[in-house]
Design a protein around this motif. Structure first.
Motif, PDB file in Angstrom:
ATOM      1  N   CYS A 140      -3.125  -3.552  -2.809  1.00  0.00           N
ATOM      2  CA  CYS A 140      -3.170  -4.278  -1.694  1.00  0.00           C
ATOM      3  C   CYS A 140      -3.931  -5.561  -2.257  1.00  0.00           C
ATOM      4  O   CYS A 140      -3.427  -6.579  -1.922  1.00  0.00           O
ATOM      5  CB  CYS A 140      -4.261  -3.745  -0.521  1.00  0.00           C
TER       6      CYS A 140
ATOM      7  N   CYS B 237      -7.474   6.053   2.109  1.00  0.00           N
ATOM      8  CA  CYS B 237      -7.193   5.021   0.922  1.00  0.00           C
ATOM      9  C   CYS B 237      -7.774   5.603  -0.344  1.00  0.00           C
ATOM     10  O   CYS B 237      -8.849   6.099  -0.313  1.00  0.00           O
ATOM     11  CB  CYS B 237      -8.110   3.651   1.478  1.00  0.00           C
TER      12      CYS B 237
ATOM     13  N   CYS C  45       0.853  -1.162   0.000  1.00  0.00           N
ATOM     14  CA  CYS C  45       0.013  -0.164   0.065  1.00  0.00           C
ATOM     15  C   CYS C  45       0.791   1.153  -0.123  1.00  0.00           C
ATOM     16  O   CYS C  45       1.658   1.406   0.834  1.00  0.00           O
ATOM     17  CB  CYS C  45      -0.829  -0.068   1.235  1.00  0.00           C
TER      18      CYS C  45
HETATM   19  S1  SF4 Z   1      -6.494   0.416  -2.198  1.00  0.00           S
HETATM   20 FE1  SF4 Z   1      -5.417  -0.708  -0.881  1.00  0.00          FE
HETATM   21  S2  SF4 Z   1      -3.237  -0.215  -1.618  1.00  0.00           S
HETATM   22 FE2  SF4 Z   1      -4.593   1.463  -2.302  1.00  0.00          FE
HETATM   23  S3  SF4 Z   1      -4.573   3.207  -0.773  1.00  0.00           S
HETATM   24 FE3  SF4 Z   1      -6.357   1.769  -0.553  1.00  0.00          FE
HETATM   25  S4  SF4 Z   1      -5.527   0.304   1.198  1.00  0.00           S
HETATM   26 FE4  SF4 Z   1      -3.834   1.265   0.160  1.00  0.00          FE
END
Ligand code: SF4
Ligand code: SF4
Ligand code: FES
Lengths: 149, 269
Positions: free
Chosen positions: B212, B206, B160
């Motif tokens: 992720c 997020c 992430c």
């Molecule tokens: S989608 Fe997953 S990887 Fe992307 S910012 Fe959100 S938590 Fe982080």
């Protein structure tokens, strides 16, 4: 939050990627790159708006200082800069629209039992992304033609 | 078969000021996983190499590492799939290094714990005092089953980009587990989890990079869970969220079938 990593004697070597971690998309797919592009275009637009406001302040100095400033910004380099601002706006607006929809869970579908090989919801809905990128490209080309002619 | 070059990150606290890479040559064989390669190094070349593993079959979530610049489970990664003879193995990023390839997963476990990852039963009472099982439809099960496959390996946290810049961001695994329980009909703790997720380091950070979900070795899709959590929170604040009907315990079965007699020959004399 206290952890072994942050507390007292048990200090382990921090290994956070930091800025490099968000800029560099590595082996990840297109949404990961759009994440970086969205932030960069956002920062670019913020910079542009700040400069725009400062420059507008020159009007207070009278017509002459304003004309001088405008002639300074009339070169081809600045024209191209203006185009970049426009392109950044198109990317940020359309991708932002997609993000707002998807942040609210729209267009992502429902949870599915993970059956190997796993396909996550973003990949299942990839066509939406391609359509969005196509519209971005078409608008960017249209604006480019407008700038050149 | 050609030999493989393993470039392995080494770091001994108290001795090394920063991690460095060390090269080992490992003989290739069919079906060799990255974990097999590391075990070969430990058994034959350098017994001081430290790494963590347990089940060797992608279930315990112990062997998460950065393999050729992508977070993966070492036991679940056949070398053949990497399409290269040079394999670079580093400790999982975004987690402190304890030693060599052993990442400190405590920050993950603490964040996970902080989101109340269990069934809260304010109205139905204590789970331990229930006398019958709950009824749940297939559809209700599907709403969280995918997210329940998480093995707490931390690969999503390593992938992430937001975790990499904000160490206090709750991150994909804890937020995903928060949603997993909020959507379970037996649970009544959604409100308390919403409050925890609605912080400066919570769910709104997020930005849907999807890294992720791509990294997750169990197909959990935390990015989807996080967006569904945001949706639930927004709808809840607008009083538009359809609250799931509280689960009802099944009626105890009135008559049980007679036990099948155990044939004589299966009983040890
Ligand atoms: S989608 Fe997953 S990887 Fe992307 S910012 Fe959100 S938590 Fe982080
Ligand atoms: S969501 Fe996936 S990657 Fe993240 S901890 Fe759970 S199993 Fe690992
Ligand atoms: S050793 Fe258990 S997941 Fe790899």
């Amino acid at each position: 939050m206290t952890t072994n990593a942050t507390s007292g004697e048990n200090r382990h070597l921090p290994n956070r990627l930091g800025i490099k971690g968000w800029i560099w998309g590595g082996n990840y797919t297109i949404e990961r790159y759009l994440y970086t592009l969205h932030r960069i275009t956002g920062l670019g637009l913020l910079l542009y708006i700040t400069l725009h406001l400062v420059m507008n302040g020159f009007r207070l100095g009278g017509a002459e200082s304003w004309t001088d400033l405008m002639s300074f910004f009339s070169g081809p380099g600045f024209k191209f800069g203006e185009y970049l601002v426009m392109a950044a706006f198109i990317i940020h607006a359309l991708n932002g629209g997609r993000l707002i929809l998807q942040h609210l869970g729209y267009t992502l579908g429902k949870p599915k039992p993970p059956v190997y090989p796993y396909v996550d919801s973003l990949r299942r809905r990839r066509p939406i992304l391609w359509i969005m990128l196509f519209i971005i490209a078409a608008l960017a080309i249209y604006v480019l033609v407008e700038f050149v002619t | 078969m050609q030999d493989l070059t393993f470039r392995v990150q080494r770091y001994l606290p108290g001795k090394d000021s920063k991690p460095y890479m060390q090269e080992f040559t490992v003989p290739m064989r069919q079906g060799l996983t990255v974990l097999d390669g590391l075990i070969y190094i430990k058994e034959n070349l350098d017994n001081t190499l430290s790494f963590r593993s347990s089940c060797r079959m992608g279930i315990c979530g112990s062997c998460g590492m950065l393999i050729n610049n992508f977070p993966m489970l070492a036991c679940h990664t056949p070398v053949e799939e990497l399409n290269t003879d040079t394999i670079t193995v580093k400790s999982l990023p975004n987690f402190p290094i304890i030693r060599d390839l052993v990442a400190d997963l405590d920050p993950l476990f603490e964040k996970h714990r902080s989101i109340d990852p269990y069934i809260v039963m304010a109205e139905t009472g204590d789970l331990n005092k229930l006398t019958a099982q709950f009824l749940q439809s297939g559809e209700e099960l599907q709403s969280y089953l995918q997210f329940a496959y998480c093995v707490k390996c931390g690969l999503c946290m390593a992938a992430c980009p937001t975790v990499s810049t904000d160490e206090f961001f709750l991150g994909p695994q804890p937020l995903c587990q928060g949603y997993r329980y909020c959507t379970d009909r037996r649970d009544t703790g959604a409100k308390q989890r919403f409050e925890k997720a609605d912080s400066g380091h919570g769910v709104w950070l997020c930005h849907l990079a999807g890294a992720c979900s791509e990294a997750c070795p169990k197909g959990v899709d935390p990015a989807l869970a996080i967006q569904l959590l945001k949706r639930a929170m927004v709808f809840d604040s607008l009083r538009l969220r359809k609250k799931p009907e509280p689960a009802t315990p099944a009626q105890p079965i009135a008559e049980s079938k007679p036990k099948i007699e155990v044939p004589e020959f299966t009983v040890k004399q």
